[in-house]
Motif scaffolding. Structure first.
Motif, PDB file in Angstrom:
ATOM      1  N   ILE A 538     -24.522  78.311 136.060  1.00 11.08           N
ATOM      2  CA  ILE A 538     -24.168  76.993 135.535  1.00 11.08           C
ATOM      3  C   ILE A 538     -22.666  76.744 135.690  1.00 11.08           C
ATOM      4  O   ILE A 538     -22.231  75.641 136.063  1.00 11.08           O
ATOM      5  N   MET A 539     -21.858  77.757 135.430  1.00 13.15           N
ATOM      6  CA  MET A 539     -20.419  77.622 135.583  1.00 13.15           C
ATOM      7  C   MET A 539     -20.037  77.398 137.045  1.00 13.15           C
ATOM      8  O   MET A 539     -19.103  76.646 137.344  1.00 13.15           O
ATOM      9  N   ALA A 542     -20.369  73.772 138.042  1.00 15.86           N
ATOM     10  CA  ALA A 542     -19.362  72.877 137.479  1.00 15.86           C
ATOM     11  C   ALA A 542     -18.211  72.638 138.446  1.00 15.86           C
ATOM     12  O   ALA A 542     -17.545  71.596 138.388  1.00 15.86           O
ATOM     13  N   ASP A 545     -18.729  69.369 140.717  1.00 11.74           N
ATOM     14  CA  ASP A 545     -18.738  68.035 140.112  1.00 11.74           C
ATOM     15  C   ASP A 545     -19.995  67.248 140.483  1.00 11.74           C
ATOM     16  O   ASP A 545     -19.946  66.044 140.734  1.00 11.74           O
ATOM     17  N   ASP A 547     -23.391  66.010 139.115  1.00 11.90           N
ATOM     18  CA  ASP A 547     -24.239  65.866 137.938  1.00 11.90           C
ATOM     19  C   ASP A 547     -25.708  66.043 138.271  1.00 11.90           C
ATOM     20  O   ASP A 547     -26.521  66.302 137.385  1.00 11.90           O
TER      21      ASP A 547
END
Length: 601
Positions: A538-539, A542, A545, A547
């Motif tokens: 998940i990190m 990020a 960017d 979504d």
């Protein structure tokens, strides 16, 4: 004011005037005059036109309106001087003036919009309401103009039909009466069509599906006609859908004309490796694959002093610096690290694997990790021999495969042979990353439909990626190049899935469920990826960017997808307890039965 009134007439087909020109308590006194007398309604508006010329004037105004509309749509900034530079008040001969304006307009090139007839007359029968392709094949908004500006002049016979009779009786109207004016039929519509991109996107998908069905039915004449119209429809789509449709149209055309792409030449493999590096920089899929596989290997190597990784997908070795660095930071010091890399032959016969190994050795030396590398060149993983891998008793072994095993499905028995080689190696962990799709169906239409869903989603996700850039100038140029080459990389896969058959069709992706069944039957059991791997993944996302990216857990495996569609899956495996005993017992029974079968024969 005069031009506004003229527009009102040409667009609405009715006469209009300001309230001040008529009394509220009276209706128009409408009299049908002799042909040579000026029309009263035009006279109120300030124009002189004969009643006998009414139909012809209306027709010319229609033509001028269409021509000006086409010029505006197609981006023409200059109109003829007669229309642009001069404002004509009260021309004495309105009909001749309109004729002069028409003669100053240059006709635009004709565009054939007859593609709809293919869908309507198709024997395949793919009506718009008959199919539901799911939510991830929504047409992406865009703009399109299909213009056919060939003006259709009415025949003299039709034109005469609109002429008023030589004489008309005078009639007077009172309050409450209605004026019945003969309807002036508009000329045949000039075919300037602004097609809604959403509707056109649905037509595009249905045309592709109809073409694929025609190919499956070997109706190549119909398929050829349909595939030619995909390009016309694709123009209306912006971004991903247009690109996907273009690649699928090319793949269908190659299949129709039997122009099959080549896959097994060394230069093609080297080009694919180069494209994959751009794909790595553009989007998170390969990074996610490397990261999750490394995390599983790192957990298996916990507390081990001697580790050995066998990489089935060595390529440029991009996966291993991160793992070496993680081992270097491990409490108690790093282990000795052996890496066996397997890759295809080089097009120029250079030992590129040794070059990759040398760079990794330099990196390992910089971070104080004892490193050893061996490289093997093989056309296929099925050419390997377990004895060549030099497995040592005191080391912990990991086998790693990233987007490689599905290619073995093109050759009968190849995947079973490779799984036997892995069993002989007896790894502590086997990490596998594969596309989450089913492109190995024997039925072409099923395979085509699944591929269209899958790659539409992939291309859609690429639209949000910055391609590794993020800055301006040179960074932006690098970003654009990475994205463009990534699209070519995926386009090559589309060509192979759709256009090729037999051993040439190597992109035989299968779903996680299918791989799970295969590994279970081959004597492997799953190793669940822990919650720590999930959180780290998940990190990682990020950073991009995006979504729309999502990570899901599926019975101990991790899937990376775009919105609700999973696209790749990471799984890890180990040898099942007691499998060797069952395997040896089965082989013993087979050896015992073989002489009995021979004697019976």
């Amino acid at each position: 004011m005069k031009r506004e009134n003229l527009n009102n007439f040409s667009t609405s087909g009715s006469f209009s005037s300001s309230p001040s020109s008529m009394d509220k308590g009276k209706m128009w006194q409408c009299e049908m005059e002799e042909p040579g007398i000026d029309d009263e309604l035009f006279g109120v508006l300030g124009y002189k036109v004969k009643s006998s010329d009414m139909a012809e004037v209306a027709h010319k105004i229609q033509q001028i309106e269409v021509a000006m509309g086409n010029a505006a749509i197609d981006g023409y900034s200059q109109l003829p001087a007669a229309m642009d530079d001069t404002f004509h008040y009260n021309p004495s001969d309105l009909s001749s003036w309109l004729e002069g304006m028409l003669s100053g307009l240059n006709p635009l090139p004709e565009f054939d919009c007859s593609f709809n007839s293919f869908l309507e007359s198709s024997t395949v029968g793919m009506a718009a309401d008959d199919l539901d392709f799911g939510s991830d094949l929504v047409a992406i908004p865009g703009k399109a103009v299909f213009a056919n500006t060939q003006f259709h002049q009415p025949s003299p016979e039709n034109r005469n039909q609109h002429q008023p009779p030589a004489k008309k009786a005078k009639t007077s109207l009172s309050m409450g009466d209605f004026v019945t004016v003969p309807r002036i039929e508009p000329p045949p519509a000039a075919r300037s069509i602004l097609i809604d991109s959403q509707e056109n996107g649905i037509r595009l998908v249905h045309t592709l599906m109809a073409c694929a069905e025609a190919v499956q039915q070997e109706n190549f004449k119909l398929a050829e006609a349909l595939v030619k119209n995909v390009g016309f429809l694709a123009v209306s789509q912006a971004g991903a859908m247009r690109k996907v449709a273009t690649y699928f149209a090319e793949a269908l055309a190659r299949r129709i004309y039997r122009l099959y792409p080549m896959n097994h030449q060394p230069q093609d493999l080297a080009f694919t490796d180069m494209l994959q590096m751009h794909f790595y920089e553009t989007c998170p899929y390969l990074k996610f694959a490397h990261f999750t596989a490394n995390q599983a290997i790192l957990e298996a190597f916990a507390g081990k002093k001697h580790v050995h990784v066998i990489d089935f997908s060595m390529k440029q070795g991009m996966q291993w610096p991160a793992l070496l660095q993680a081992l270097a930071l491990r409490q108690g010091g790093p282990p000795t690290f052996r890496l066996t890399g397997i890759g295809p032959p080089s097009p120029d016969d250079t030992d590129y694997l040794q070059e990759v190994g040398f760079r990794l050795a330099q990196f390992a030396k910089a971070i104080n990790v004892q490193f050893e590398f061996r490289g093997f060149v093989a056309n296929s993983l099925a050419d390997l021999d377990a004895s060549l891998l030099d497995i040592r008793e005191d080391e912990t072994v990991a086998v790693n495969s990233i987007f490689e095993l599905h290619q073995l499905l093109a050759n009968h028995g190849a995947i079973d042979k490779v799984l036997r080689i892995i069993r002989e190696v007896k790894p502590d962990i086997l990490t596998v990353v594969e596309q989450e799709a089913n492109h190995n169906s024997n039925f072409f239409l099923d395979r085509f439909t699944e591929a269209l869903h899958y790659y539409s989603t992939l291309f859609d996700s690429l639209e949000t990626c910055d391609g590794g850039g993020g800055g301006g100038g040179a960074d932006e140029a690098i970003s654009h190049k990475n994205k463009m080459m990534s699209e070519v990389y995926l386009g090559q896969q589309i060509l192979n899935v759709v256009a090729c058959e037999g051993v040439d069709r190597i992109e035989r992706h299968e779903s996680l469920t299918q791989w799970r069944n295969r590994f279970n039957s081959a004597g492997f059991e799953p190793v669940h990826l822990g919650s720590n791997v999930y959180k780290q993944a998940i990190m990682l996302l990020a950073v991009f960017d995006g979504d729309g990216y999502s990570v899901d857990e599926n019975d101990g495996c991790l899937m990376l997808g775009w919105h609700t569609r999973p696209l790749i899956a990471t799984s890890s495996w180990r040898m099942s307890d007691g499998y060797d005993e069952r395997w040896n017992r089965r082989k013993y029974v087979q050896r015992r039965r073989a002489p009995m079968l021979e004697s019976e024969g």
